[in-house]
Motif scaffolding. Sequence first.
Motif, mmCIF file in Angstrom:
data_model
loop_
_atom_site.group_PDB
_atom_site.id
_atom_site.type_symbol
_atom_site.label_atom_id
_atom_site.label_comp_id
_atom_site.label_asym_id
_atom_site.label_seq_id
_atom_site.Cartn_x
_atom_site.Cartn_y
_atom_site.Cartn_z
ATOM 1 N N CYS A 370 0.462 -1.076 0.372
ATOM 2 C CA CYS A 370 0.094 0.475 0.210
ATOM 3 C C CYS A 370 0.837 1.659 -0.023
ATOM 4 O O CYS A 370 0.306 2.117 -0.131
ATOM 5 C CB CYS A 370 -0.553 -0.559 0.963
ATOM 6 N N SER A 371 2.220 1.017 0.012
ATOM 7 C CA SER A 371 3.079 2.439 -0.256
ATOM 8 C C SER A 371 4.506 2.115 -0.898
ATOM 9 O O SER A 371 4.647 1.383 -1.641
ATOM 10 C CB SER A 371 3.349 2.323 1.708
ATOM 11 N N GLY A 372 5.347 3.517 -0.698
ATOM 12 C CA GLY A 372 6.059 3.618 -1.521
ATOM 13 C C GLY A 372 5.742 3.476 -3.254
ATOM 14 O O GLY A 372 4.632 3.808 -3.322
ATOM 15 N N GLU A 373 7.101 2.808 -3.952
ATOM 16 C CA GLU A 373 6.733 2.609 -5.426
ATOM 17 C C GLU A 373 5.563 1.435 -5.702
ATOM 18 O O GLU A 373 5.051 1.989 -6.295
ATOM 19 C CB GLU A 373 8.137 2.513 -5.307
ATOM 20 N N ARG A 374 5.249 0.600 -4.821
ATOM 21 C CA ARG A 374 4.129 0.160 -5.409
ATOM 22 C C ARG A 374 2.429 0.949 -5.236
ATOM 23 O O ARG A 374 1.334 0.478 -6.723
ATOM 24 C CB ARG A 374 3.752 -0.647 -4.258
ATOM 25 N N GLY A 391 4.109 7.252 -1.195
ATOM 26 C CA GLY A 391 3.514 6.951 -2.746
ATOM 27 C C GLY A 391 4.216 8.468 -3.015
ATOM 28 O O GLY A 391 3.715 8.585 -4.537
ATOM 29 N N ARG A 392 2.795 9.368 -2.298
ATOM 30 C CA ARG A 392 3.694 10.811 -3.182
ATOM 31 C C ARG A 392 5.122 10.734 -3.754
ATOM 32 O O ARG A 392 5.348 11.349 -4.213
ATOM 33 C CB ARG A 392 3.276 11.693 -2.678
ATOM 34 N N ASP A 393 6.042 10.364 -2.706
ATOM 35 C CA ASP A 393 7.582 10.727 -2.516
ATOM 36 C C ASP A 393 7.754 9.675 -4.068
ATOM 37 O O ASP A 393 9.179 10.298 -4.674
ATOM 38 C CB ASP A 393 8.628 10.301 -1.861
ATOM 39 N N ALA A 394 7.493 8.906 -4.327
ATOM 40 C CA ALA A 394 7.689 7.810 -5.591
ATOM 41 C C ALA A 394 6.887 8.220 -7.045
ATOM 42 O O ALA A 394 7.790 7.910 -7.421
ATOM 43 C CB ALA A 394 7.662 6.591 -4.774
#
Length: 479
Positions: A370-374, A391-394
Amino acid sequence: MKKFITMLLVCVMVLGLFAGCGNGSTQQTTAATTAAPAADATEAPAQETEAAPDTIVIMAPPVTGNYLENLKTWANDFHELYPNLTVQVIETSWGDHNDKLSTMAQAGEAPDIAEISSNALGTFVEMGVAIDIAQYMSADRLADYDENALKYLSLEGTTYGLPLYLTIQSIGANKTMMEELGIDVAKIQKEGWTYEEFLDVIKQGTKDGCYGFVFANSGVTASDMLYIFGAGAGLSNTFTPDLKYTMTSENMLTMLSAVEEMTKSGYMPNYGVEAGQRMVMCQTGNAMIFGKAMPLFENNFKKNNAALEANDGTAVENSLPMDYAFLPVPTMDGCAESCYGTVDGLIAMRNKNTTDEHLKNVLLFMDYICSGERIATCMNELYLDPVCQSGRDALVLEEGRDADNLATAARCIAMVQAPPEGVTTEMTATAKKLMDEQIVPKFQLLLAGETTAQEVYDHICEAAYAAFGADNCVSGKLG
Protein backbone atom coordinates in the motif's frame (compact mmCIF):
# COMPACT_ATOMS: atom_id res chain seq x y z
CA MET A 1 66.49 -16.32 37.90
CA LYS A 2 65.48 -12.67 37.99
CA LYS A 3 65.83 -12.48 34.24
CA PHE A 4 63.55 -15.53 33.89
CA ILE A 5 60.84 -14.01 36.11
CA THR A 6 61.07 -10.74 34.23
CA MET A 7 60.63 -12.54 30.90
CA LEU A 8 57.68 -14.48 32.28
CA LEU A 9 55.90 -11.31 33.40
CA VAL A 10 56.40 -9.71 29.99
CA CYS A 11 54.80 -12.74 28.28
CA VAL A 12 51.80 -12.65 30.60
CA MET A 13 51.26 -8.93 29.88
CA VAL A 14 51.46 -9.47 26.10
CA LEU A 15 48.99 -12.35 26.26
CA GLY A 16 46.66 -10.15 28.32
CA LEU A 17 46.77 -7.47 25.66
CA PHE A 18 45.83 -9.98 22.93
CA ALA A 19 43.00 -11.30 25.06
CA GLY A 20 41.64 -7.75 25.50
CA CYS A 21 41.77 -7.16 21.75
CA GLY A 22 39.88 -10.40 21.15
CA ASN A 23 37.00 -9.37 23.44
CA GLY A 24 36.65 -5.97 21.75
CA SER A 25 36.37 -7.59 18.27
CA THR A 26 33.54 -9.90 19.39
CA GLN A 27 31.45 -7.00 20.72
CA GLN A 28 31.81 -5.01 17.48
CA THR A 29 30.76 -7.98 15.33
CA THR A 30 27.69 -8.54 17.42
CA ALA A 31 26.70 -4.88 17.15
CA ALA A 32 27.25 -4.88 13.40
CA THR A 33 24.91 -7.84 12.81
CA THR A 34 22.08 -6.57 15.00
CA ALA A 35 20.05 -4.24 12.74
CA ALA A 36 17.52 -1.70 13.88
CA PRO A 37 13.90 -2.10 12.71
CA ALA A 38 13.28 -1.06 9.11
CA ALA A 39 12.67 2.66 8.61
CA ASP A 40 10.07 2.01 5.93
CA ALA A 41 8.10 -0.82 4.38
CA THR A 42 10.76 -1.59 1.75
CA GLU A 43 13.56 -2.68 4.05
CA ALA A 44 13.75 -5.96 5.91
CA PRO A 45 15.40 -5.91 9.35
CA ALA A 46 18.25 -8.35 9.87
CA GLN A 47 17.29 -11.36 11.97
CA GLU A 48 19.52 -12.80 14.71
CA THR A 49 17.63 -16.08 14.67
CA GLU A 50 15.95 -17.85 11.79
CA ALA A 51 12.30 -16.79 11.66
CA ALA A 52 9.54 -19.37 11.36
CA PRO A 53 8.08 -19.81 7.85
CA ASP A 54 4.65 -18.30 7.32
CA THR A 55 2.21 -17.96 4.39
CA ILE A 56 0.12 -14.82 3.83
CA VAL A 57 -3.01 -15.07 1.66
CA ILE A 58 -4.34 -12.02 -0.18
CA MET A 59 -7.50 -11.87 -2.29
CA ALA A 60 -7.99 -9.02 -4.75
CA PRO A 61 -9.83 -8.07 -7.96
CA PRO A 62 -8.11 -6.25 -10.85
CA VAL A 63 -7.75 -2.87 -9.13
CA THR A 64 -5.96 -1.72 -12.29
CA GLY A 65 -5.36 -3.48 -15.59
CA ASN A 66 -1.96 -4.65 -14.36
CA TYR A 67 -2.64 -4.90 -10.63
CA LEU A 68 -2.86 -8.67 -10.27
CA GLU A 69 0.33 -9.23 -12.27
CA ASN A 70 2.08 -6.49 -10.30
CA LEU A 71 0.83 -8.06 -7.08
CA LYS A 72 2.59 -11.30 -7.94
CA THR A 73 5.81 -9.40 -8.65
CA TRP A 74 5.56 -7.51 -5.37
CA ALA A 75 4.88 -10.77 -3.53
CA ASN A 76 8.12 -12.19 -4.95
CA ASP A 77 10.03 -9.01 -4.08
CA PHE A 78 8.65 -9.19 -0.54
CA HIS A 79 9.74 -12.82 -0.26
CA GLU A 80 13.28 -11.77 -1.18
CA LEU A 81 13.22 -9.25 1.67
CA TYR A 82 11.69 -11.78 4.08
CA PRO A 83 12.65 -15.30 2.91
CA ASN A 84 10.53 -16.93 5.63
CA LEU A 85 7.35 -15.24 4.36
CA THR A 86 5.48 -16.52 1.30
CA VAL A 87 2.51 -14.76 -0.26
CA GLN A 88 -0.36 -16.56 -1.98
CA VAL A 89 -2.52 -14.46 -4.32
CA ILE A 90 -6.20 -15.32 -4.92
CA GLU A 91 -7.41 -13.54 -8.05
CA THR A 92 -11.06 -12.52 -8.37
CA SER A 93 -13.13 -10.47 -10.79
CA TRP A 94 -15.04 -7.33 -9.82
CA GLY A 95 -18.23 -9.31 -10.38
CA ASP A 96 -17.53 -12.15 -7.93
CA HIS A 97 -15.13 -10.59 -5.44
CA ASN A 98 -17.61 -9.37 -2.81
CA ASP A 99 -19.72 -12.54 -2.78
CA LYS A 100 -16.67 -14.79 -2.60
CA LEU A 101 -15.13 -12.76 0.22
CA SER A 102 -18.35 -12.74 2.23
CA THR A 103 -18.80 -16.51 1.83
CA MET A 104 -15.23 -17.25 2.92
CA ALA A 105 -15.46 -14.90 5.90
CA GLN A 106 -18.69 -16.47 7.14
CA ALA A 107 -17.10 -19.91 6.91
CA GLY A 108 -14.09 -18.85 9.00
CA GLU A 109 -11.83 -19.14 5.96
CA ALA A 110 -11.28 -15.47 5.14
CA PRO A 111 -8.03 -14.54 3.38
CA ASP A 112 -5.50 -12.70 5.54
CA ILE A 113 -5.84 -9.59 3.37
CA ALA A 114 -8.72 -8.55 1.13
CA GLU A 115 -9.61 -5.58 -1.03
CA ILE A 116 -12.87 -3.85 -0.06
CA SER A 117 -14.71 -0.61 -0.68
CA SER A 118 -15.11 1.48 2.45
CA ASN A 119 -18.92 1.14 2.44
CA ALA A 120 -18.53 -2.62 3.00
CA LEU A 121 -16.35 -2.27 6.09
CA GLY A 122 -19.19 -2.44 8.61
CA THR A 123 -20.27 -5.86 7.35
CA PHE A 124 -16.92 -7.44 8.17
CA VAL A 125 -16.56 -5.61 11.48
CA GLU A 126 -20.01 -6.88 12.42
CA MET A 127 -18.93 -10.43 11.48
CA GLY A 128 -15.99 -10.11 13.87
CA VAL A 129 -13.40 -10.90 11.20
CA ALA A 130 -11.91 -7.41 10.69
CA ILE A 131 -8.71 -6.62 12.60
CA ASP A 132 -7.67 -3.52 14.53
CA ILE A 133 -4.50 -2.99 12.51
CA ALA A 134 -2.97 -0.48 14.93
CA GLN A 135 -2.20 -3.41 17.24
CA TYR A 136 0.02 -5.07 14.67
CA MET A 137 1.90 -2.32 12.84
CA SER A 138 4.14 0.47 14.09
CA ALA A 139 2.72 3.93 14.71
CA ASP A 140 5.31 5.55 12.43
CA ARG A 141 4.25 3.36 9.50
CA LEU A 142 0.57 4.05 10.12
CA ALA A 143 1.38 7.77 10.17
CA ASP A 144 2.55 7.51 6.54
CA TYR A 145 -1.11 7.33 5.45
CA ASP A 146 -3.38 10.38 5.12
CA GLU A 147 -5.71 10.74 8.08
CA ASN A 148 -8.78 11.55 5.96
CA ALA A 149 -8.29 8.39 3.87
CA LEU A 150 -7.81 6.25 6.98
CA LYS A 151 -11.12 7.55 8.36
CA TYR A 152 -12.99 5.81 5.55
CA LEU A 153 -11.58 2.50 6.81
CA SER A 154 -12.28 3.24 10.46
CA LEU A 155 -15.34 2.78 12.63
CA GLU A 156 -15.88 4.08 16.15
CA GLY A 157 -12.24 5.14 16.44
CA THR A 158 -10.75 1.81 15.30
CA THR A 159 -8.79 1.53 12.05
CA TYR A 160 -9.32 -1.72 10.17
CA GLY A 161 -7.46 -1.21 6.91
CA LEU A 162 -4.99 0.73 4.80
CA PRO A 163 -6.24 2.85 1.87
CA LEU A 164 -5.25 2.04 -1.68
CA TYR A 165 -6.87 5.12 -3.14
CA LEU A 166 -9.46 7.83 -2.61
CA THR A 167 -11.42 8.09 -5.81
CA ILE A 168 -14.34 9.95 -7.30
CA GLN A 169 -16.99 8.03 -9.20
CA SER A 170 -19.14 9.74 -11.78
CA ILE A 171 -19.97 9.35 -15.48
CA GLY A 172 -17.83 9.35 -18.61
CA ALA A 173 -18.49 9.84 -22.29
CA ASN A 174 -17.52 9.49 -25.89
CA LYS A 175 -16.40 13.10 -26.18
CA THR A 176 -16.06 12.81 -29.95
CA MET A 177 -19.70 11.76 -30.37
CA MET A 178 -20.98 14.50 -28.05
CA GLU A 179 -19.09 17.22 -29.88
CA GLU A 180 -20.33 15.93 -33.24
CA LEU A 181 -23.86 16.58 -31.90
CA GLY A 182 -22.88 20.16 -31.09
CA ILE A 183 -22.81 19.61 -27.31
CA ASP A 184 -20.46 21.91 -25.39
CA VAL A 185 -18.59 19.27 -23.39
CA ALA A 186 -16.09 21.73 -21.93
CA LYS A 187 -18.92 23.88 -20.51
CA ILE A 188 -20.52 20.85 -18.83
CA GLN A 189 -17.17 19.88 -17.32
CA LYS A 190 -16.53 23.39 -16.05
CA GLU A 191 -20.01 24.38 -14.82
CA GLY A 192 -21.96 21.16 -14.33
CA TRP A 193 -25.48 20.48 -15.62
CA THR A 194 -29.01 19.72 -14.51
CA TYR A 195 -30.87 16.45 -14.96
CA GLU A 196 -33.10 18.12 -17.55
CA GLU A 197 -30.03 19.14 -19.57
CA PHE A 198 -28.59 15.66 -19.19
CA LEU A 199 -31.86 14.08 -20.35
CA ASP A 200 -31.86 16.22 -23.49
CA VAL A 201 -28.28 15.22 -24.27
CA ILE A 202 -28.87 11.46 -23.91
CA LYS A 203 -32.03 11.84 -26.00
CA GLN A 204 -29.87 13.27 -28.80
CA GLY A 205 -27.35 10.46 -28.35
CA THR A 206 -29.94 7.67 -28.58
CA LYS A 207 -30.11 6.23 -32.10
CA ASP A 208 -30.48 2.82 -33.71
CA GLY A 209 -27.92 0.58 -32.03
CA CYS A 210 -26.81 3.30 -29.61
CA TYR A 211 -28.10 4.25 -26.18
CA GLY A 212 -27.63 7.77 -24.93
CA PHE A 213 -26.68 6.38 -21.52
CA VAL A 214 -25.71 3.06 -19.92
CA PHE A 215 -24.76 2.21 -16.36
CA ALA A 216 -23.20 -0.91 -14.87
CA ASN A 217 -26.17 -2.15 -12.86
CA SER A 218 -26.09 -5.94 -13.04
CA GLY A 219 -26.12 -7.72 -9.69
CA VAL A 220 -24.72 -5.86 -6.69
CA THR A 221 -23.18 -3.22 -8.97
CA ALA A 222 -26.67 -1.67 -9.16
CA SER A 223 -25.89 0.00 -5.85
CA ASP A 224 -23.20 2.05 -7.60
CA MET A 225 -25.82 3.88 -9.61
CA LEU A 226 -27.83 4.62 -6.48
CA TYR A 227 -24.81 6.09 -4.71
CA ILE A 228 -23.40 8.00 -7.71
CA PHE A 229 -26.63 9.43 -9.09
CA GLY A 230 -27.84 9.83 -5.53
CA ALA A 231 -25.10 12.44 -5.00
CA GLY A 232 -26.71 14.54 -7.73
CA ALA A 233 -30.07 14.18 -6.01
CA GLY A 234 -28.76 15.39 -2.65
CA LEU A 235 -28.02 11.91 -1.24
CA SER A 236 -24.33 12.55 -0.60
CA ASN A 237 -24.20 10.18 2.37
CA THR A 238 -26.25 7.34 3.79
CA PHE A 239 -26.66 9.23 7.08
CA THR A 240 -27.17 12.91 7.89
CA PRO A 241 -24.91 14.75 10.38
CA ASP A 242 -27.56 14.03 13.04
CA LEU A 243 -27.31 10.33 12.06
CA LYS A 244 -30.65 9.84 10.33
CA TYR A 245 -30.94 7.41 7.41
CA THR A 246 -31.27 9.38 4.15
CA MET A 247 -32.62 6.83 1.66
CA THR A 248 -36.18 7.43 2.91
CA SER A 249 -36.10 11.11 1.92
CA GLU A 250 -38.01 12.57 -1.01
CA ASN A 251 -34.63 12.94 -2.71
CA MET A 252 -34.59 9.17 -3.16
CA LEU A 253 -37.96 9.22 -4.91
CA THR A 254 -36.72 12.01 -7.18
CA MET A 255 -33.72 9.92 -8.21
CA LEU A 256 -35.78 6.74 -8.72
CA SER A 257 -38.26 8.67 -10.86
CA ALA A 258 -35.41 9.91 -13.05
CA VAL A 259 -34.19 6.35 -13.62
CA GLU A 260 -37.73 5.26 -14.44
CA GLU A 261 -37.98 8.05 -17.01
CA MET A 262 -34.66 7.16 -18.66
CA THR A 263 -35.50 3.46 -19.05
CA LYS A 264 -39.08 3.99 -20.22
CA SER A 265 -37.93 6.50 -22.81
CA GLY A 266 -35.45 4.01 -24.25
CA TYR A 267 -32.50 6.32 -23.63
CA MET A 268 -31.07 3.74 -21.23
CA PRO A 269 -31.19 -0.10 -21.34
CA ASN A 270 -33.96 -1.81 -19.38
CA TYR A 271 -31.71 -4.76 -18.58
CA GLY A 272 -28.70 -5.35 -16.38
CA VAL A 273 -25.40 -4.19 -17.87
CA GLU A 274 -22.29 -5.99 -16.63
CA ALA A 275 -19.46 -3.86 -15.23
CA GLY A 276 -17.15 -4.86 -18.07
CA GLN A 277 -19.71 -3.96 -20.73
CA ARG A 278 -20.45 -0.33 -20.05
CA MET A 279 -17.17 1.18 -21.26
CA VAL A 280 -16.94 -1.29 -24.16
CA MET A 281 -20.40 -0.18 -25.30
CA CYS A 282 -19.10 3.38 -25.38
CA GLN A 283 -15.95 2.41 -27.28
CA THR A 284 -17.93 0.48 -29.89
CA GLY A 285 -20.41 3.30 -30.46
CA ASN A 286 -23.31 1.49 -28.74
CA ALA A 287 -23.54 4.09 -25.97
CA MET A 288 -22.57 7.76 -25.72
CA ILE A 289 -22.38 8.28 -21.93
CA PHE A 290 -21.68 5.57 -19.36
CA GLY A 291 -21.26 5.03 -15.63
CA LYS A 292 -19.73 4.38 -13.29
CA ALA A 293 -16.71 6.21 -14.64
CA MET A 294 -13.46 7.47 -13.18
CA PRO A 295 -10.62 9.71 -14.38
CA LEU A 296 -8.43 6.67 -15.14
CA PHE A 297 -10.61 5.64 -18.10
CA GLU A 298 -8.88 8.34 -20.13
CA ASN A 299 -5.93 5.99 -20.22
CA ASN A 300 -8.09 3.09 -21.46
CA PHE A 301 -9.35 5.18 -24.38
CA LYS A 302 -5.84 6.37 -25.27
CA LYS A 303 -4.47 2.83 -25.27
CA ASN A 304 -7.35 1.61 -27.41
CA ASN A 305 -6.85 4.45 -29.89
CA ALA A 306 -3.16 3.56 -30.14
CA ALA A 307 -4.03 -0.12 -30.68
CA LEU A 308 -6.46 0.82 -33.44
CA GLU A 309 -3.83 2.93 -35.16
CA ALA A 310 -1.24 0.17 -34.88
CA ASN A 311 -3.79 -2.42 -36.04
CA ASP A 312 -2.09 -4.93 -33.78
CA GLY A 313 -5.22 -6.87 -32.81
CA THR A 314 -5.29 -5.71 -29.19
CA ALA A 315 -8.00 -3.05 -29.53
CA VAL A 316 -11.54 -3.66 -28.27
CA GLU A 317 -13.38 -5.57 -30.99
CA ASN A 318 -15.43 -3.28 -33.27
CA SER A 319 -14.26 -0.21 -31.36
CA LEU A 320 -13.82 3.24 -32.89
CA PRO A 321 -11.19 5.94 -32.30
CA MET A 322 -12.58 8.51 -29.87
CA ASP A 323 -11.66 10.87 -27.03
CA TYR A 324 -12.83 10.40 -23.45
CA ALA A 325 -14.54 13.03 -21.29
CA PHE A 326 -14.88 12.69 -17.52
CA LEU A 327 -18.18 14.36 -16.61
CA PRO A 328 -19.91 15.54 -13.41
CA VAL A 329 -23.17 13.92 -12.32
CA PRO A 330 -26.25 16.03 -13.22
CA THR A 331 -28.10 17.71 -10.37
CA MET A 332 -31.78 17.05 -9.66
CA ASP A 333 -34.59 19.17 -8.24
CA GLY A 334 -32.41 22.17 -7.40
CA CYS A 335 -29.90 20.23 -5.27
CA ALA A 336 -26.36 21.54 -4.88
CA GLU A 337 -23.78 19.89 -7.10
CA SER A 338 -21.95 17.04 -5.39
CA CYS A 339 -19.81 14.03 -6.22
CA TYR A 340 -19.66 10.53 -4.79
CA GLY A 341 -16.27 9.65 -3.40
CA THR A 342 -15.06 6.49 -1.76
CA VAL A 343 -11.94 4.80 -0.48
CA ASP A 344 -10.94 1.35 -1.61
CA GLY A 345 -8.37 -0.33 0.53
CA LEU A 346 -7.04 -3.52 2.03
CA ILE A 347 -8.23 -4.91 5.35
CA ALA A 348 -6.64 -7.58 7.50
CA MET A 349 -8.99 -10.43 8.36
CA ARG A 350 -9.15 -13.11 11.00
CA ASN A 351 -9.77 -16.77 10.16
CA LYS A 352 -9.71 -20.07 12.02
CA ASN A 353 -5.90 -20.28 11.95
CA THR A 354 -5.00 -16.67 12.80
CA THR A 355 -2.40 -15.93 15.49
CA ASP A 356 -0.97 -12.64 16.73
CA GLU A 357 2.46 -13.46 15.31
CA HIS A 358 0.92 -14.23 11.94
CA LEU A 359 -0.96 -10.91 11.96
CA LYS A 360 2.31 -9.01 12.39
CA ASN A 361 3.54 -10.64 9.19
CA VAL A 362 0.22 -9.91 7.47
CA LEU A 363 0.43 -6.19 8.31
CA LEU A 364 4.05 -6.09 7.22
CA PHE A 365 3.05 -7.20 3.73
CA MET A 366 -0.13 -5.13 3.63
CA ASP A 367 1.84 -1.98 4.43
CA TYR A 368 4.45 -2.93 1.82
CA ILE A 369 1.97 -3.09 -1.08
CA CYS A 370 0.00 0.00 0.00
CA SER A 371 3.01 2.31 0.13
CA GLY A 372 6.07 3.55 -1.71
CA GLU A 373 6.77 2.62 -5.32
CA ARG A 374 4.05 -0.04 -5.33
CA ILE A 375 1.19 2.37 -4.68
CA ALA A 376 2.77 5.03 -6.92
CA THR A 377 2.63 2.51 -9.77
CA CYS A 378 -1.08 1.87 -9.08
CA MET A 379 -1.94 5.56 -8.91
CA ASN A 380 -0.28 6.30 -12.22
CA GLU A 381 -2.57 3.69 -13.77
CA LEU A 382 -5.63 5.04 -11.94
CA TYR A 383 -4.82 8.70 -12.65
CA LEU A 384 -5.09 9.45 -8.94
CA ASP A 385 -2.81 10.88 -6.27
CA PRO A 386 -1.41 8.51 -3.62
CA VAL A 387 -2.90 8.81 -0.15
CA CYS A 388 0.37 8.18 1.67
CA GLN A 389 3.51 10.29 1.83
CA SER A 390 5.85 7.50 0.70
CA GLY A 391 3.65 7.04 -2.38
CA ARG A 392 3.70 10.74 -3.21
CA ASP A 393 7.47 10.77 -2.82
CA ALA A 394 7.78 7.91 -5.31
CA LEU A 395 5.21 9.19 -7.84
CA VAL A 396 6.36 10.37 -11.27
CA LEU A 397 3.36 11.72 -13.20
CA GLU A 398 2.83 10.57 -16.75
CA GLU A 399 2.65 13.28 -19.43
CA GLY A 400 -0.15 13.87 -21.92
CA ARG A 401 -3.14 14.11 -19.55
CA ASP A 402 -6.23 15.89 -20.91
CA ALA A 403 -6.40 19.32 -19.22
CA ASP A 404 -10.23 19.44 -19.13
CA ASN A 405 -10.45 16.01 -17.53
CA LEU A 406 -7.81 16.99 -14.95
CA ALA A 407 -9.71 20.17 -14.06
CA THR A 408 -13.04 18.30 -13.85
CA ALA A 409 -11.56 15.67 -11.56
CA ALA A 410 -10.11 18.34 -9.28
CA ARG A 411 -13.47 20.15 -9.19
CA CYS A 412 -15.33 16.94 -8.38
CA ILE A 413 -12.90 15.91 -5.65
CA ALA A 414 -13.56 19.22 -3.91
CA MET A 415 -17.30 18.40 -3.85
CA VAL A 416 -16.98 15.03 -2.09
CA GLN A 417 -18.60 15.02 1.35
CA ALA A 418 -16.96 12.74 3.89
CA PRO A 419 -19.20 10.45 5.99
CA PRO A 420 -20.45 12.08 9.21
CA GLU A 421 -18.82 11.24 12.52
CA GLY A 422 -20.67 9.06 14.98
CA VAL A 423 -21.89 6.38 12.57
CA THR A 424 -21.61 3.03 14.36
CA THR A 425 -20.61 -0.37 13.07
CA GLU A 426 -24.17 -1.58 13.53
CA MET A 427 -25.60 1.33 11.54
CA THR A 428 -23.17 0.78 8.67
CA ALA A 429 -23.81 -2.96 8.54
CA THR A 430 -27.59 -2.44 8.68
CA ALA A 431 -27.47 0.12 5.87
CA LYS A 432 -25.35 -2.23 3.74
CA LYS A 433 -27.77 -5.09 4.36
CA LEU A 434 -30.71 -2.89 3.40
CA MET A 435 -28.97 -1.87 0.20
CA ASP A 436 -28.01 -5.40 -0.85
CA GLU A 437 -31.12 -7.30 0.24
CA GLN A 438 -33.96 -4.79 -0.09
CA ILE A 439 -33.07 -1.80 -2.26
CA VAL A 440 -30.98 -3.37 -5.05
CA PRO A 441 -33.45 -6.17 -5.92
CA LYS A 442 -36.32 -3.68 -6.14
CA PHE A 443 -34.18 -1.24 -8.09
CA GLN A 444 -33.38 -3.94 -10.66
CA LEU A 445 -37.11 -4.53 -11.12
CA LEU A 446 -37.47 -0.81 -11.78
CA LEU A 447 -34.73 -0.96 -14.42
CA ALA A 448 -36.56 -3.82 -16.10
CA GLY A 449 -39.84 -1.91 -16.10
CA GLU A 450 -41.50 -4.42 -13.77
CA THR A 451 -42.34 -1.93 -11.03
CA THR A 452 -42.61 1.84 -10.53
CA ALA A 453 -40.42 4.38 -8.78
CA GLN A 454 -43.15 5.00 -6.20
CA GLU A 455 -43.47 1.28 -5.39
CA VAL A 456 -39.70 0.95 -4.95
CA TYR A 457 -39.63 4.02 -2.72
CA ASP A 458 -42.50 2.75 -0.57
CA HIS A 459 -40.70 -0.57 -0.13
CA ILE A 460 -37.47 1.18 0.88
CA CYS A 461 -39.30 3.24 3.49
CA GLU A 462 -41.04 0.20 4.93
CA ALA A 463 -37.80 -1.79 5.17
CA ALA A 464 -35.84 1.15 6.61
CA TYR A 465 -38.46 1.93 9.25
CA ALA A 466 -38.32 -1.71 10.35
CA ALA A 467 -34.52 -1.64 10.51
CA PHE A 468 -33.84 1.80 12.04
CA GLY A 469 -37.18 3.02 13.33
CA ALA A 470 -39.16 5.80 11.64
CA ASP A 471 -37.74 8.46 13.98
CA ASN A 472 -34.22 7.62 12.79
CA CYS A 473 -35.08 8.01 9.10
CA VAL A 474 -35.40 11.23 7.09
CA SER A 475 -38.89 12.23 6.01
CA GLY A 476 -39.50 14.93 3.44
CA LYS A 477 -36.73 16.56 1.42
CA LEU A 478 -33.16 16.82 2.62
CA GLY A 479 -32.05 20.38 3.29
